[in-house]
Design an enzyme around this catalytic site. Sequence first.
Site, mmCIF file in Angstrom:
data_model
loop_
_atom_site.group_PDB
_atom_site.id
_atom_site.type_symbol
_atom_site.label_atom_id
_atom_site.label_comp_id
_atom_site.label_asym_id
_atom_site.label_seq_id
_atom_site.Cartn_x
_atom_site.Cartn_y
_atom_site.Cartn_z
ATOM 1 C CD GLU A 166 -36.036 -128.604 -19.998
ATOM 2 O OE1 GLU A 166 -35.141 -127.751 -20.210
ATOM 3 O OE2 GLU A 166 -36.302 -129.506 -20.799
ATOM 4 C CG ASN A 218 -37.445 -132.772 -19.228
ATOM 5 O OD1 ASN A 218 -38.067 -132.096 -18.406
ATOM 6 N ND2 ASN A 218 -36.455 -132.278 -19.955
ATOM 7 C CE LYS A 251 -37.235 -131.127 -23.941
ATOM 8 N NZ LYS A 251 -36.050 -130.560 -23.257
ATOM 9 C CD GLU A 273 -33.294 -132.420 -22.531
ATOM 10 O OE1 GLU A 273 -34.501 -132.673 -22.417
ATOM 11 O OE2 GLU A 273 -32.868 -131.299 -22.918
ATOM 12 C CB CYS A 314 -36.794 -126.951 -23.125
ATOM 13 S SG CYS A 314 -35.250 -126.153 -23.564
ATOM 14 C CG ASN A 354 -32.687 -125.986 -17.937
ATOM 15 O OD1 ASN A 354 -31.990 -125.595 -17.003
ATOM 16 N ND2 ASN A 354 -33.885 -126.498 -17.736
HETATM 17 N N1 CDV Z 1 -33.338 -128.425 -22.698
HETATM 18 C C1 CDV Z 1 -33.493 -128.265 -24.025
HETATM 19 O O1 CDV Z 1 -34.405 -128.830 -24.623
HETATM 20 N N2 CDV Z 1 -32.577 -127.493 -24.644
HETATM 21 C C2 CDV Z 1 -32.556 -127.288 -26.062
HETATM 22 C C3 CDV Z 1 -31.145 -127.063 -26.550
HETATM 23 C C4 CDV Z 1 -30.369 -128.285 -26.576
HETATM 24 C C5 CDV Z 1 -31.104 -126.471 -27.929
HETATM 25 C C6 CDV Z 1 -33.422 -126.106 -26.491
HETATM 26 O O2 CDV Z 1 -34.179 -126.261 -27.450
HETATM 27 O O3 CDV Z 1 -33.299 -125.029 -25.933
#
Ligand code: CDV
Length: 311
Positions: free
Chosen positions: A48, A108, A125, A144, A170, A195
């Site tokens: 990501e 995103n 996203k 975000e 993510c 991430n």
């Molecule tokens: N980039 C993300 O979506 N990170 C989230 C963190 C904030 C928990 C994740 O679900 O990994």
Amino acid sequence: MSKNKIGLAVAQMGPVHLADSRTAVVQRLLEMMREAKARQADLVVFPELALTTFFPRYWMSQEEAETRFFEAQMPNADVQPLFDEARKLGIGFYLGYAELTPEGRPYNTAILVDKSANIVGKYRKVHLPGHVDHKPDAPFQHLEKKFFDVGDKAWGVWDTLGAKIGMALCNDRRWPETWRVMSLQSAEIVVLGYNTPSQNIHWDEPVHLRMHHHLITLQASAYQNCVWAAAAAKCGREDGFHMIGGSVIVSPTGEIAAQASTEEDEVITVQADLDLAKAFRQNVFDFARHRRPEYYQLIVDRVGPGEPLTS
Ligand code: CDV
């Protein structure tokens, strides 16, 4: 022995610092793409927001974020070498980046690119974590919800590279709805980048739980939805801010088929047998025979918890 296989590679990235240029990042991606191809991959999954540092950790204006970290075109001059190399090698890829649309909407985003370097799929996203306000007392921000709009479409599935491939990003991986929406479109593989900061700024979460929850969600979701799951981290210390590694390829059995062992640039590969899911799809998870959607209405009617249903 089944011939219904696809070479799956996950290209984990070590840190991308604020000072790192897009050109330098793309060079790293190119190196990993070549390694993936040398290891018989048909598809390589990058993280990501792969082109920049994880900028939502910094408080700044929307205008500054868009100027420094978003891509108004894809491909653009910085990323074009990745498309050229994919076409030359004959390998597909998934890439996450911050997208600014021609209408000025910030997302995103992840794209799926085929072996001729055509963008065949795009996902924006949906489950954006974090907050919109400045938290000066927190060790870092997670903005975000400030910098991105919620994605404008549900998770799609694309028939490309010889498989039905769905995309997520993510935080989406933690939500069962993400996976079920794709498995109901007959997804065979779900690819995603992430991430994940090792520290939770909202509560004092033990650090080891970050990796535990990452792995159990991928393993349970792959099994319950009869898919291969390929997840690529951006990890290590970006300008001192640590993010977990643990990039994995999980089979439809729920077992980990390959896992990264570093917090640096690292390629993992699996020859993924798409027929492995058949036994599960025909038995315990034969959705058409066993699902009972008439009892699932609450899932779409309610966002948060409410009163118990009375009979
Ligand atoms: N980039 C993300 O979506 N990170 C989230 C963190 C904030 C928990 C994740 O679900 O990994």
